[in-house]
Design an enzyme around this catalytic site. Structure first.
Site, mmCIF file in Angstrom:
data_model
loop_
_atom_site.group_PDB
_atom_site.id
_atom_site.type_symbol
_atom_site.label_atom_id
_atom_site.label_comp_id
_atom_site.label_asym_id
_atom_site.label_seq_id
_atom_site.Cartn_x
_atom_site.Cartn_y
_atom_site.Cartn_z
ATOM 1 N N ASN A 96 -7.018 8.123 2.718
ATOM 2 C CA ASN A 96 -6.651 7.552 4.013
ATOM 3 C C ASN A 96 -7.490 8.146 5.144
ATOM 4 O O ASN A 96 -7.667 9.370 5.235
ATOM 5 C CB ASN A 96 -5.174 7.822 4.294
ATOM 6 C CG ASN A 96 -4.687 7.170 5.572
ATOM 7 O OD1 ASN A 96 -4.622 5.956 5.670
ATOM 8 N ND2 ASN A 96 -4.356 7.994 6.572
ATOM 9 N N GLU A 97 -8.026 7.279 6.010
ATOM 10 C CA GLU A 97 -8.705 7.678 7.247
ATOM 11 C C GLU A 97 -9.488 8.984 7.061
ATOM 12 O O GLU A 97 -9.167 10.015 7.664
ATOM 13 C CB GLU A 97 -7.681 7.798 8.379
ATOM 14 C CG GLU A 97 -6.963 6.480 8.621
ATOM 15 C CD GLU A 97 -5.879 6.550 9.684
ATOM 16 O OE1 GLU A 97 -5.656 7.642 10.256
ATOM 17 O OE2 GLU A 97 -5.232 5.517 9.946
ATOM 18 N N GLU A 122 -4.288 -1.159 7.801
ATOM 19 C CA GLU A 122 -3.143 -0.759 8.626
ATOM 20 C C GLU A 122 -3.296 -1.430 9.983
ATOM 21 O O GLU A 122 -4.409 -1.607 10.479
ATOM 22 C CB GLU A 122 -3.108 0.755 8.872
ATOM 23 C CG GLU A 122 -2.723 1.613 7.695
ATOM 24 C CD GLU A 122 -2.608 3.086 8.109
ATOM 25 O OE1 GLU A 122 -2.416 3.352 9.327
ATOM 26 O OE2 GLU A 122 -2.710 3.936 7.223
ATOM 27 N N ARG A 132 0.867 -1.174 0.000
ATOM 28 C CA ARG A 132 0.000 0.000 0.000
ATOM 29 C C ARG A 132 0.903 1.221 0.000
ATOM 30 O O ARG A 132 1.718 1.408 0.913
ATOM 31 C CB ARG A 132 -0.922 -0.005 1.214
ATOM 32 C CG ARG A 132 -1.899 1.180 1.296
ATOM 33 C CD ARG A 132 -2.866 0.948 2.455
ATOM 34 N NE ARG A 132 -3.848 2.019 2.615
ATOM 35 C CZ ARG A 132 -3.803 2.937 3.596
ATOM 36 N NH1 ARG A 132 -2.813 2.924 4.491
ATOM 37 N NH2 ARG A 132 -4.736 3.862 3.687
ATOM 38 N N TRP A 158 1.653 -1.493 9.090
ATOM 39 C CA TRP A 158 2.245 -0.143 9.032
ATOM 40 C C TRP A 158 3.529 -0.164 9.848
ATOM 41 O O TRP A 158 3.503 -0.512 11.010
ATOM 42 C CB TRP A 158 1.275 0.892 9.597
ATOM 43 C CG TRP A 158 1.809 2.280 9.439
ATOM 44 C CD1 TRP A 158 2.739 2.913 10.228
ATOM 45 C CD2 TRP A 158 1.500 3.191 8.382
ATOM 46 N NE1 TRP A 158 3.026 4.156 9.736
ATOM 47 C CE2 TRP A 158 2.277 4.355 8.605
ATOM 48 C CE3 TRP A 158 0.657 3.142 7.269
ATOM 49 C CZ2 TRP A 158 2.227 5.451 7.751
ATOM 50 C CZ3 TRP A 158 0.604 4.241 6.437
ATOM 51 C CH2 TRP A 158 1.383 5.377 6.677
#
Length: 546
Positions: free
Chosen positions: A164-165, A260, A87, A289
């Site tokens: 992301n998030e 993650e 990723r 991660w």
């Protein structure tokens, strides 16, 4: 990666309403709308499949490419550890330097060259609604549309992780509508890729917004080709929480991956053993991660030290070599095996020869490789404490390398690559010793802190050649007095061992004329105090400090 602890635990009572909701989600997930025929990866019956029908389970890591674009060679190291997926962190340009179309195309080519499936994500959305500067999923979708030419035709190799998030702990109830709209925007723009969407609440979904709305999000995708990604840090600190969350998706036939996770975090201690065990039991993907380069107090999440594949951290040993880890469970994507297209690599190029050696540069030339479908280019690598790609040549069989350290032996080799992304065996090697860069008759260094925050700071170094002769190629050395560590640097390349730092010149800072200056900038971590270094040397000569 998430940046802030959630305010509550994942655990909450299971009510009759929740059970009925789960049954409803199961039914809804099984009733998929008519959708386009897949051109690559696709979602079917809650599983991620390749176009061939192979059930693909991600086993890999995250790599912070947008902050370390010179570390693209890490993809080869990640593959060598057994991963089948990486990723890759990208930026839309809203919070960090934008990764343009050419760079995205190169990342995809490097993934294919190393037989990795490429999950590409935009990081600028992290913590939207709570994090200053974070952007919307709609803005992230605009970025993907802007670099679409690098992704068209790569549906077999690339999964698009929109952002992301995408919400912190403020305003996250908008996640469902915003996610549906972003998916629709990409589909309307012609994207046929599998799309991955991250959970809100800094990726950890402690309020269950993604869990309870995933079925409707999948149903809103015209291609029914969306995968959900949960990030497991401190919220997921018990086996029951991990097992319950993942099993609910599996029971509802909704595709889920752990996009993650870590072995520790400031918001709590995630149960990584259960994450790995349950993911393997349920045949779900996971991406740890992260490879290297973490800062801001979470350096412990590095899987290797200083991007060196030979220096696995404890976390790295657990993820790669432990029970249910990558080495034991990863299976390469079928697209890279026989029947998955051209998988025959070119022949090895000829051993390179060197000419035009200076204190900071050399020209290499090598014999051409051959390939049935044609060689598209060559990669020149430097071999040392790891293999680092230092030049990419798409035309011809020579390259001039700059920014080398003076009075240093450098060993180089060459790989060829073809249009299918196959990489040749390595050529023979050539070792070159650069000439001395010159010791300045006098030098000065100005060091100052330009900004600081808890646990971190930004600094600036002004290097002055106060002598009468130019310096061609240089290495600046100093020792931090209180354990500070550099996390990123511009104007040169930094290496650090303990408190000792060495910075070699970048090509554009390599020459310092008599009376001239160059400026370096960097970010780093610090303790409670942040005292300045008191001594510097330039190519071995002591400099005055101001």
């Amino acid at each position: 990666m998430r940046a802030q602890a959630p305010p509550s635990s994942l655990t909450r009572p299971v009510t009759v309403a929740a059970v009925l909701l789960g049954m409803f989600l199961s039914c809804l997930a099984l009733t998929s709308p008519a959708h386009a025929a897949p051109t690559g990866f696709r979602v079917e019956n809650g599983r991620l499949l390749e176009a061939s029908g192979n059930d693909f389970v991600m086993r890999g890591v995250n790599h912070a490419h947008t902050w370390y674009p010179d570390r693209i060679g890490s993809l080869a190291h990640i593959k060598a550890k057994g991963a089948n997926t990486v990723r890759v962190v990208l930026s839309s340009g809203d919070r960090w330097t934008r990764n343009d179309t050419a760079d995205v195309a190169n990342v995809v080519a490097q993934c294919k060259r190393n037989r990795l499936i490429c999950v590409l994500e935009v990081h600028d959305t992290t913590g939207y609604g709570e994090q200053s500067g974070a952007v919307t999923l709609s803005r992230a979708a605009d970025y993907w549309i802007g670099v679409r030419s690098a992704l068209t035709g790569q549906e077999d190799h690339v999964i698009v992780n929109i952002g992301n998030e995408p919400y912190g702990n403020t305003g996250y109830s908008a996640w469902t509508a915003d996610t549906k709209a972003a998916i629709r925007k990409l589909r309307d723009a012609g994207f046929g890729h599998t799309i991955m969407v991250d959970a809100p609440n800094w990726g950890q979904d402690w309020a269950f917004t993604m869990r309870d709305n995933a079925a409707s999000v999948l149903a809103a995708d015209p291609d029914a080709n969306t995968v959900f990604s949960i990030h497991m840090y401190g919220v997921f600190d018990t086996a029951s929480e991990i097992t319950d969350y993942l099993n609910r998706f599996v029971a509802a036939k909704l595709p889920i991956v752990v996009g993650e996770f870590g072995h520790d975090h400031s918001d709590g201690n995630p149960d990584e053993d259960t994450i790995l065990a349950v993911a393997e039991q349920l045949r779900l993907g996971y991406l740890g991660w992260s490879w290297s380069g973490n800062g801001g107090g979470v350096e412990y999440l590095d899987l290797v030290t200083d991007f060196d594949p030979d220096q696995l951290t404890g976390w790295g040993r657990r993820l790669f070599d432990g029970a249910n880890g990558i080495a034991a469970t990863a299976e390469e994507a079928a697209i890279y095996s026989s029947g998955g297209g051209d998988t025959t690599p070119p022949t090895a190029p000829g051993t390179p020869t060197a000419s035009g050696v200076t204190s900071s540069s050399v020209t290499l030339a090598w014999g051409a490789a051959t390939d049935a479908s044609g060689v598209t280019g060559y990669d020149v690598v430097r071999i040392g404490g790891g293999t680092e790609t230092v030049a990419t040549s798409t035309a011809g069989t020579s390259a001039t390398l700059t920014g080398l350290a003076p009075s240093t032996s450098h060993t180089f080799a060459v790989y060829a690559r073809d249009a299918a992304g196959n990489r040749s065996p390595r050529s023979g090697t050539v070792t070159v010793t650069t000439s001395p860069g010159g010791t300045p008759s006098a030098c000065g260094v100005g060091y100052r802190v330009t900004g600081s925050w808890p646990g971190g700071f930004q600094g600036e170094i002004t290097l002055r050649n106060t002598g009468t002769q130019p310096v061609d190629g240089w290495t600046l050395r100093w020792t931090f007095p209180d354990g500070q560590r550099i996390t990123s640097l511009w104007g040169g390349t930094a290496t650090q061992s303990g408190s000792d730092v060495a910075v070699t010149a970048a090509p554009y800072t390599a020459t310092v004329p008599a009376g001239g200056t160059v400026t370096l900038g960097f970010t780093g971590t610090r303790g409670t105090s942040n005292p300045s270094p008191t001594a510097f040397t330039l190519n071995g000569a002591a400099c005055s400090v101001s």
